[in-house]
Motif scaffolding. Structure first.
Motif, PDB file in Angstrom:
ATOM      1  N   ARG A  63       0.865  -1.088  -0.013  1.00  0.00           N
ATOM      2  CA  ARG A  63      -0.205  -0.024   0.021  1.00  0.00           C
ATOM      3  C   ARG A  63       0.672   1.290  -0.087  1.00  0.00           C
ATOM      4  O   ARG A  63       1.892   1.292   0.990  1.00  0.00           O
ATOM      5  CB  ARG A  63      -1.022   0.107   1.153  1.00  0.00           C
ATOM      6  N   SER A  64       0.702   2.147  -0.883  1.00  0.00           N
ATOM      7  CA  SER A  64       1.489   3.258  -1.046  1.00  0.00           C
ATOM      8  C   SER A  64       0.631   4.462  -1.143  1.00  0.00           C
ATOM      9  O   SER A  64      -0.344   4.432  -1.918  1.00  0.00           O
ATOM     10  CB  SER A  64       2.501   3.061  -2.079  1.00  0.00           C
ATOM     11  N   LEU A  65       1.293   5.709  -1.215  1.00  0.00           N
ATOM     12  CA  LEU A  65       0.790   6.956  -1.551  1.00  0.00           C
ATOM     13  C   LEU A  65       1.310   7.430  -2.912  1.00  0.00           C
ATOM     14  O   LEU A  65       2.623   7.213  -2.931  1.00  0.00           O
ATOM     15  CB  LEU A  65       1.083   8.157  -0.451  1.00  0.00           C
ATOM     16  N   ARG A  66       0.585   7.761  -3.775  1.00  0.00           N
ATOM     17  CA  ARG A  66       1.154   8.203  -5.137  1.00  0.00           C
ATOM     18  C   ARG A  66       0.393   9.700  -5.483  1.00  0.00           C
ATOM     19  O   ARG A  66      -0.768  10.049  -4.804  1.00  0.00           O
ATOM     20  CB  ARG A  66       0.525   7.167  -6.102  1.00  0.00           C
ATOM     21  N   ILE A  67       1.064  10.351  -6.618  1.00  0.00           N
ATOM     22  CA  ILE A  67       0.551  11.533  -6.999  1.00  0.00           C
ATOM     23  C   ILE A  67      -0.092  11.272  -8.187  1.00  0.00           C
ATOM     24  O   ILE A  67       0.352  10.666  -8.961  1.00  0.00           O
ATOM     25  CB  ILE A  67       1.558  12.511  -7.016  1.00  0.00           C
ATOM     26  N   LEU A 159       0.727   9.597 -17.789  1.00  0.00           N
ATOM     27  CA  LEU A 159       0.033  10.433 -17.013  1.00  0.00           C
ATOM     28  C   LEU A 159      -0.790   9.685 -16.298  1.00  0.00           C
ATOM     29  O   LEU A 159      -1.478   8.665 -16.800  1.00  0.00           O
ATOM     30  CB  LEU A 159      -0.898  11.120 -17.893  1.00  0.00           C
ATOM     31  N   ILE A 160      -1.081   9.662 -14.846  1.00  0.00           N
ATOM     32  CA  ILE A 160      -1.694   9.175 -14.106  1.00  0.00           C
ATOM     33  C   ILE A 160      -2.951   9.861 -13.410  1.00  0.00           C
ATOM     34  O   ILE A 160      -2.575  10.995 -12.895  1.00  0.00           O
ATOM     35  CB  ILE A 160      -0.956   8.499 -12.844  1.00  0.00           C
ATOM     36  N   THR A 161      -4.098   9.538 -13.640  1.00  0.00           N
ATOM     37  CA  THR A 161      -5.227  10.448 -13.485  1.00  0.00           C
ATOM     38  C   THR A 161      -6.038   9.552 -12.588  1.00  0.00           C
ATOM     39  O   THR A 161      -6.108   8.484 -12.505  1.00  0.00           O
ATOM     40  CB  THR A 161      -5.845  10.997 -14.518  1.00  0.00           C
ATOM     41  N   CYS A 162      -7.117  10.559 -11.971  1.00  0.00           N
ATOM     42  CA  CYS A 162      -8.042   9.744 -11.125  1.00  0.00           C
ATOM     43  C   CYS A 162      -9.262  10.418 -11.051  1.00  0.00           C
ATOM     44  O   CYS A 162      -9.586  11.705 -11.606  1.00  0.00           O
ATOM     45  CB  CYS A 162      -7.645   9.752  -9.473  1.00  0.00           C
ATOM     46  N   ALA A 163     -10.425   9.842 -10.464  1.00  0.00           N
ATOM     47  CA  ALA A 163     -11.568  10.330 -10.329  1.00  0.00           C
ATOM     48  C   ALA A 163     -12.343  10.115  -8.955  1.00  0.00           C
ATOM     49  O   ALA A 163     -11.989   9.070  -8.468  1.00  0.00           O
ATOM     50  CB  ALA A 163     -12.743   9.871 -11.477  1.00  0.00           C
TER      51      ALA A 163
END
Length: 246
Positions: A63-67, A159-163
């Protein structure tokens, strides 16, 4: 909903809270009290790590924190310009939408927040409200993420994106707006983040009335209307919010 939120904790603090490794590479990242679409945000993910040989270790997860950039760009999109319009995904229909279906099955995340903003129309004006937890614990908004590559520029970084997943507003939140972020209680974090679990329909139900009943919904200054404003003042109760119009 959700179009703005606040995160005041640094990555190290969030990593400890979510029992994760800080992989943001942004140790000096400061608080953001006016997180807006297309900004870089902190997300919690859980993945199978790769060994020194580049092979995926299917026996363990990390488990990790990503930007990530807020505004999901599907892998099949011709360009990244549409991401600003895809900041939210409806939990009721995400499994059927081409833009979100794969991410719901294989790429889920949590987006930590102090709370989120929503606007209620009062006549011709819109009054902003900030909804936050009963203590210093972060709220965990359920999210989806994906990767996108610019086919016109093979050398460009991925590019890493999220919603943010949204659901029908529960209890008093419905008096402000008919939608709210899908809040994930701590006991569901492991199941939601599990990379080997593809069926999560039971986790998509709106949060309980008990969880929502513990939240504080406070009117705040209209300074939040402008993304240029970014201070703790934005989250403070404003008894007469009209006095603080931007």
């Amino acid at each position: 909903m959700c179009g703005r939120y606040a995160v005041s904790k640094d990555p190290a603090t969030l990593a400890a809270e979510f029992d994760a490794v800080d992989a943001t590479e942004q140790p000096e990242r400061g608080p953001d009290y006016n997180v807006a679409p297309t900004k870089q945000v902190v997300a919690v993910v859980q993945r199978h790590p790769r060994g020194a040989d580049g092979e995926v270790d299917q026996d363990t997860t990390e488990r990790s924190l990503r930007i990530m950039k807020w505004g999901l760009v599907p892998h099949w999109a011709k360009d990244a310009s549409g991401g600003a319009k895809m900041i939210n995904a409806r939990s009721e229909s995400a499994a059927d939408k081409p833009a979100f279906k794969k991410s719901l099955a294989t790429r889920r995340c949590l987006l930590p927040a102090d709370g989120w903003y929503e606007w209620r129309r009062d006549g011709a004006a819109k009054q902003p409200f900030f909804t936050t937890g009963p203590d210093d614990s972060s709220l965990a908004m359920a999210g989806l993420w994906t990767t996108w590559r610019d086919k016109a520029d093979p050398d460009a970084p991925v590019l890493i994106t999220c919603a943010v997943l949204t659901t029908a507003a529960v209890g008093p939140l419905a008096d402000v707006h008919d939608r709210m972020p899908l809040l994930m209680p701590r006991e569901h974090w492991a199941g939601w983040l599990d990379p080997d679990r593809s069926e999560v329909s039971e986790l998509l139900a709106p949060p309980s009335e008990e969880l929502v009943g513990a939240l504080e919904i406070r009117p705040v200054s209209q300074l939040v209307n402008s993304v240029r404003n970014n201070s703790a003042e934005l989250t403070r109760r404003a008894d007469d919010p009209g006095l603080f119009r931007a």
